[in-house]
Design an enzyme around this catalytic site. Structure first.
Site, short mmCIF file in Angstrom:
data_model
loop_
_atom_site.label_atom_id
_atom_site.label_comp_id
_atom_site.label_asym_id
_atom_site.label_seq_id
_atom_site.Cartn_x
_atom_site.Cartn_y
_atom_site.Cartn_z
N GLU A 58 53.78 67.21 46.49
CA GLU A 58 53.78 68.67 46.34
C GLU A 58 54.07 69.07 44.90
O GLU A 58 53.49 70.03 44.39
CB GLU A 58 54.81 69.27 47.29
CG GLU A 58 54.57 70.73 47.59
CD GLU A 58 55.32 71.18 48.84
OE1 GLU A 58 54.87 70.82 49.94
OE2 GLU A 58 56.33 71.87 48.71
N GLU B 279 50.98 68.60 43.11
CA GLU B 279 50.06 69.67 43.50
C GLU B 279 50.39 70.96 42.75
O GLU B 279 49.49 71.66 42.27
CB GLU B 279 50.15 69.91 45.02
CG GLU B 279 49.10 70.88 45.55
CD GLU B 279 49.25 71.16 47.05
OE1 GLU B 279 50.20 70.64 47.67
OE2 GLU B 279 48.42 71.90 47.57
N CYS C 119 56.41 72.34 54.78
CA CYS C 119 57.14 71.34 55.59
C CYS C 119 57.63 71.89 56.90
O CYS C 119 58.06 71.14 57.77
CB CYS C 119 58.35 70.77 54.86
SG CYS C 119 58.50 71.18 53.18
N SER D 205 50.51 74.74 50.48
CA SER D 205 50.37 73.34 50.05
C SER D 205 49.65 72.55 51.13
O SER D 205 49.91 72.73 52.32
CB SER D 205 51.76 72.76 49.80
OG SER D 205 51.67 71.35 49.75
N LYS E 227 58.52 70.90 65.56
CA LYS E 227 58.01 69.56 65.22
C LYS E 227 57.33 68.91 66.42
O LYS E 227 56.45 68.07 66.26
CB LYS E 227 59.15 68.66 64.73
CG LYS E 227 59.74 69.08 63.40
CD LYS E 227 58.90 68.60 62.24
CE LYS E 227 59.45 69.13 60.92
NZ LYS E 227 58.49 68.99 59.82
N GLU F 284 54.03 70.35 66.22
CA GLU F 284 53.31 69.83 65.06
C GLU F 284 52.73 68.45 65.35
O GLU F 284 51.58 68.16 65.02
CB GLU F 284 54.26 69.76 63.86
CG GLU F 284 53.58 69.34 62.56
CD GLU F 284 54.59 69.11 61.43
OE1 GLU F 284 55.70 68.64 61.70
OE2 GLU F 284 54.24 69.40 60.27
N GLU G 113 44.90 67.56 64.44
CA GLU G 113 44.56 66.94 63.14
C GLU G 113 45.59 65.90 62.71
O GLU G 113 45.38 65.22 61.71
CB GLU G 113 44.37 68.02 62.07
CG GLU G 113 45.57 68.88 61.74
CD GLU G 113 45.72 70.12 62.62
OE1 GLU G 113 45.17 70.13 63.74
OE2 GLU G 113 46.42 71.05 62.20
N CYS H 198 66.39 73.91 57.85
CA CYS H 198 66.42 72.97 58.98
C CYS H 198 67.82 72.81 59.57
O CYS H 198 67.98 72.52 60.76
CB CYS H 198 65.92 71.61 58.56
SG CYS H 198 64.28 71.69 57.83
#
Lengths: 595, 393
Positions: free
Chosen positions: A282, A285, A309, A329, A368, A371, A376, A525
């Site tokens: 990142e 990036e 994230c 990102s 999560k 996720e 994908e 988190c």
């Protein structure tokens, strides 16, 4: 200083600032008034009526949480009138609640159960209204909603609306039909729910709980043909202790590793390893985008860059700002980077067929779970992460296994993909990704450490909802001449209501940021939807202190210095944003409808 | 029956259309002067709660804010009341005048009529009247404007803070009080909210002076009031009567000679049995001894052919559905009361269970969040206490 007001509670004099509620004034005297719909994170509802108290001279009882004090008030919190009324109210709540506690996921950690126990409600005189006609929605990969357990306190609604500005949950119907519902009562899976799980940690009962995968993990561990890999997110190590009778803010990394090994996981690894990797990808990036936008005038990958994230944030973004997806990102979250590498790089290293590998992650998060289920997220050729457990679920497993957690020795993560730096640890707190990225990016550009004492970039730390910081970049290395003298403008937001505010400003071009860190959950988190219940600002603060303490105690504090990260680029990935990275560590986003 | 013992008052529906003249006179007077007239008249809220109207306007006029509002509560939803509909049909200009004067006094530029959804048929007529009224205001140099807001049918939205939530586009649920609307009302701004009838009385008071109004009624309950008379009566309808009358006189006048109970104040009100007619007066709770029952105007008479169990069941079914569902005592309490009397009737619960429910009804009155929740159990306790045998057998 504001005006002071004098009153008496249970005969004791107390002086508090004008505007204080009776509940707060009682707290000052260490007099506990029971509450259910009240939560320190949320606005006052005053609808459960459990906190009613007597105002001497008044015919009515008042809700302590919603009533401001007046000069000369005389309050009784435990008069016969109050006790009888309160008992009636608890009995009423129990009569419409499926009080089959032994079959409830929250058995043992339920505010209604505690209250019923405290008031010794042993009778059930009122007619049972929880007829069992309620529906259970367990189609979401993250959250299970059981209306029969709901006491209609609307904490979840206030959480979803105010704290998160998502509005997936709202009140529907009236009278006896009144319930907490979604858009046209669809399944949680089908609506704008971000799976953040804030409703779960704000629910006083078992009406909203995480979808549990504990049994499937036990099955995998018991299967001799499977190699079960476990990764642990950073916030788990400072939250887990609370579920196992330790104080909030206890750092239990070594004990947790030890427990995971005893539970029978074959490889105990660290999500922090891929957190460091995230920073490499990142950070690169960001620099790449800065160059493209500022030097080459290429705005196809625009600024500001936002972090990716937090899967709750990602889904919120897809629903709310579908025309801004190119700001996000392309980096996967550390969990998903880890999953993709576990079944490729790691499997190869330890010579295990990825088909026989089960990848488990322990997360402070319910999103999560969702996720890991995104279609994908199968770049390894299989489901990259098979099962996601919350901090709470791990604690359940530890208890089930009969492990005396506080007596455990401290153990170290397995290698490889078990090493991390302080930069990865702070991912668990709001502002942490920003700080970690700056530690690395600044050094890449200038060859020097960030100009903050002990690498602690304090302006991005704390619990303020939106925080801004800027870093002046000077004396750069030759490759980065275009950044000479530039001021890198950063913004950190946590909680989706704050995220919305920031992104609306970006959308309206009211602000010019280069880099924005967003975490779906208040506090980041460490306050995630998978963390121990209760969670409030006092507890968040303790967990946050523990995270920065953990960082300060690490020998390595910058992601690019993680030797295993250096190694993986050398042996496997090539370079950040390289071909292999692109395949395994990056992802794409999709426009989602509001309804 | 129909003995005309009670004096019929003719103020509200009196055929007067001199709005221009009255308004121009009023607008020449000072705010203090007008408020003093209102306070002096002893007018109290005609929705049933009975808050002194003059004080309400005074408090709102003293609140510091650039924006304030006047709301006319025309969400007439209490079972058994139908007087506001008639006021808005026959003399809407009196209500509009009351609103405009209130707006002038408190410093509001905008007024709303929160019109019950079921009364939408009144809208064309009302809008015509509002247009005419606006023209008068314009002539007098006032930029006060009135708009109609249509309710959507929830009973709870007649409760003032739910009504404002509803106007703000939110779910109609009562707010915590304090703050009261005089301080934080519609859109968080100081707001006067009055019942339709209250505003119409303001016309009388400003036109004829406070004395004419004050001379009617008794101590603490001044003036006249519209009553919606229904049930077992040969002369159902709307009547303007003086406050303070004894229920016995009322029944003698309106009953069918077989009246066994009167439900005063609608489903949320109290049921008075024959033996208490004499000791019960109709008016606001005051310093005088004896039972004094307030009412928003609903008077339902029941003769001996009626089962009070069915009457109560009907009320409870209404509340079980119309509670907003927000607070525990009202949401669950209503269900328990309803299912409770059914269980007793069927013999599934012992008759002593009624005592448990009576205690529950006291808890509901003391702990519910809003005025509605605090009053839903009134009919229960008064019917069960007075007609216990009808509940059981």
């Amino acid at each position: 200083m504001s005006k002071m007001v004098n009153l008496k509670i249970n005969g004791i004099d107390v002086s508090v600032e004008a505007g204080t509620t009776i509940l707060e004034a009682a707290e000052k005297l260490k007099i506990k008034i029971p509450v259910l719909c009240y939560h320190k994170d949320l606005c006052i509802a005053g609808n459960c009526r459990v906190c009613v108290v007597e105002v001497v001279g008044s015919r009515k009882l008042v809700a302590a949480c919603a009533t401001p004090v007046n000069e000369g008030l005389e309050i009784l919190t435990n008069s016969l009138l109050v006790r009888n009324a309160r008992k009636d109210i608890i009995e009423l709540l129990l009569s419409e609640h499926n009080a089959d506690c032994t079959k409830c996921y929250r058995n043992g950690n339920c505010e209604l159960q505690d209250l019923a126990a405290e008031y010794k409600i042993t009778n059930q005189d009122f007619i049972d209204l929880a007829h069992g006609t309620y529906t259970i929605d367990d189609l979401s990969p993250s959250i299970v909603k059981d209306d029969s357990r709901c006491i209609r306190c609307q904490r979840c609604v206030r959480t979803c609306t105010e704290l998160q500005s998502v509005g997936a949950l709202s009140v529907a119907h009236k009278g006896s039909e009144m319930k907490i519902s979604t858009f046209f009562d669809r399944n949680i899976r089908e609506v704008v729910c971000t799976n953040c799980g804030q409703c779960v940690i704000h629910c006083p009962t078992g009406a909203l709980v995480e979808k549990t995968y504990i049994e499937r993990v036990w099955d995998a561990i018991a299967d001799p043909t499977k190699h079960v890999v476990v990764q642990t997110a950073t916030a788990v190590r400072i939250g887990l202790g609370e579920e196992l009778e330790l104080d909030a803010g206890s750092r239990v990394t070594g004990k947790m590793v030890s427990a995971l090994k005893r539970l029978g996981f074959d490889s105990v690894l660290d999500t922090d390893f891929t957190a460091d990797l995230t920073i490499m990808e990142e950070g690169t990036e960001l620099l790449h985008r800065l160059k493209a936008n500022l030097v080459e005038g290429d705005t196809s990958e625009p600024l500001p860059l936002t972090t990716s994230c937090s899967p709750g944030w990602v889904k919120f973004f897809e629903h709310t700002f579908p025309d801004m997806l190119d700001h996000m990102s392309t980096c996967k979250s550390p969990q998903q980077m880890f999953g993709a590498l576990a079944k490729t790089y790691f499997a190869k290293k330890i010579e295990v067929d990825p088909e026989n590998m089960v990848s488990v992650s322990i997360m402070p998060c319910t999103a999560k779970k969702y996720e890991a289920d995104r279609p994908e997220m199968r770049d390894s050729g299989q489901k990259d992460v098979d099962y996601v457990l919350t901090t709470r679920e791990l604690a359940v497993m530890i208890k089930q296994a009969g492990i005396q957690f506080s007596d455990l020795p401290e153990e170290k993560y397995d290698s490889i993909m078990g090493q991390s730096t302080g930069a990865a640890v702070i991912f668990g707190a709001t502002g942490g990704v920003m700080e970690a990225a700056l530690r690395t990016a600044y050094e890449i550009v200038t060859g020097r450490e960030v100009p903050f004492e002990n690498l602690n970039i304090t302006p991005v730390r704390g619990l303020e909802g939106v925080r801004e910081a800027s870093v002046k970049i000077e004396n750069v290395l030759p490759d980065w001449k275009f950044l000479e003298g530039a001021e890198l403008k950063c913004c950190v937001a946590h909680g989706l209501a704050n995220a919305r505010k920031v992104m609306e400003k970006v959308q309206n071009k009211e602000v010019e940021y280069h880099f924005i860190e967003i975490m779906a959950c208040p506090g980041g988190c460490l306050g995630g939807g998978g963390q121990p219940i209760p969670t409030n600002d006092e507890i968040r603060k303790k967990r946050m202190d523990a995270i920065y303490e953990e960082d300060a105690n690490m020998t390595l504090r910058k992601s690019h210095e993680n030797p295993e990260v250096v190694q993986i680029y050398k042996e496997f990935l090539g370079e950040p944003l390289g071909k292999e990275s692109h395949k395994l560590l990056h992802t794409e986003y999709f426009e989602r409808q509001r309804y | 029956m129909g003995k005309n013992m009670l004096k019929r008052i003719d103020l509200i529906f009196k055929n007067e259309h001199d709005t221009d003249e009255i308004l121009s006179k009023i607008f020449k007077r000072s705010n203090d002067d007008l408020i003093n007239d209102l306070i002096g008249s002893g007018l109290k809220g005609r929705g049933g709660a009975g808050f002194p109207t003059g004080l309400k306007w005074k408090l709102t006029s003293e609140a510091k804010d650039d924006e304030k509002y006047v709301i006319c509560n025309a969400d007439e939803g209490e079972p058994g009341t139908f007087k506001d509909r008639e006021i808005l049909t026959q003399v809407p200009h009196k209500v509009l005048t009351g609103m405009a004067v209130c707006g002038r006094i408190i410093g509001a530029k905008k007024g709303f009529i929160y019109l019950r959804g079921e009364y939408n048929f009144l809208k064309p007529h009302l809008n015509e009247e509002i247009d005419k009224f606006h023209a008068i205001l314009k002539k007098l140099g006032s930029d006060f404007r009135i708009e109609i807001f249509s309710g959507s049918g929830a009973y709870i939205c007649g409760e003032e803070s739910s009504l404002m939530e509803s106007m703000e586009g939110k779910r109609g649920e009562p707010r915590n009080k304090p703050p009261f609307p005089t301080e934080k009302g519609y859109l968080g701004k100081p707001t006067v909210i009055n019942n339709v009838e209250t505003l119409a009385h303001a016309w009388t008071i400003f036109k004829y002076g406070p004395k004419k109004f004050r001379d009617l009624g008794v101590q603490d309950s001044r003036g006249s009031k519209l009553f919606s008379v229904s049930g077992d009566t040969p002369i159902a309808g709307i009547y303007e009567l003086e406050l303070g009358m004894s229920l016995q006189d009322f029944v003698d006048d309106f009953g069918d000679d077989d009246c066994k109970a009167v439900q005063v104040g609608g489903a949320a009100g109290f049921c008075v049995p024959r033996k208490k007619f004499r000791e019960t007066a109709i008016g606001y709770q005051g310093k005088l001894t004896g039972i004094s029952l307030p009412t928003g105007g609903s008077m339902m008479l029941f003769n001996s052919s009626r089962s009070m169990y069915n009457v109560l069941k009907n009320y409870l079914e209404f509340f079980e559905e119309e509670s907003c569902g927000q607070c525990t005592p009202c949401r669950v309490g209503c269900q328990q009361l309803l299912e409770g009397i059914e269980a007793v009737k069927r013999g599934e619960k012992h008759q002593h269970y009624l005592n448990k429910l009576l205690r529950l009804s006291e808890t509901m009155k003391m702990t519910a969040k809003c005025g509605l929740g605090q009053s839903v159990a009134n009919s229960f306790s008064s019917i069960v206490e007075n007609f216990r045998e009808e509940m059981i057998y």
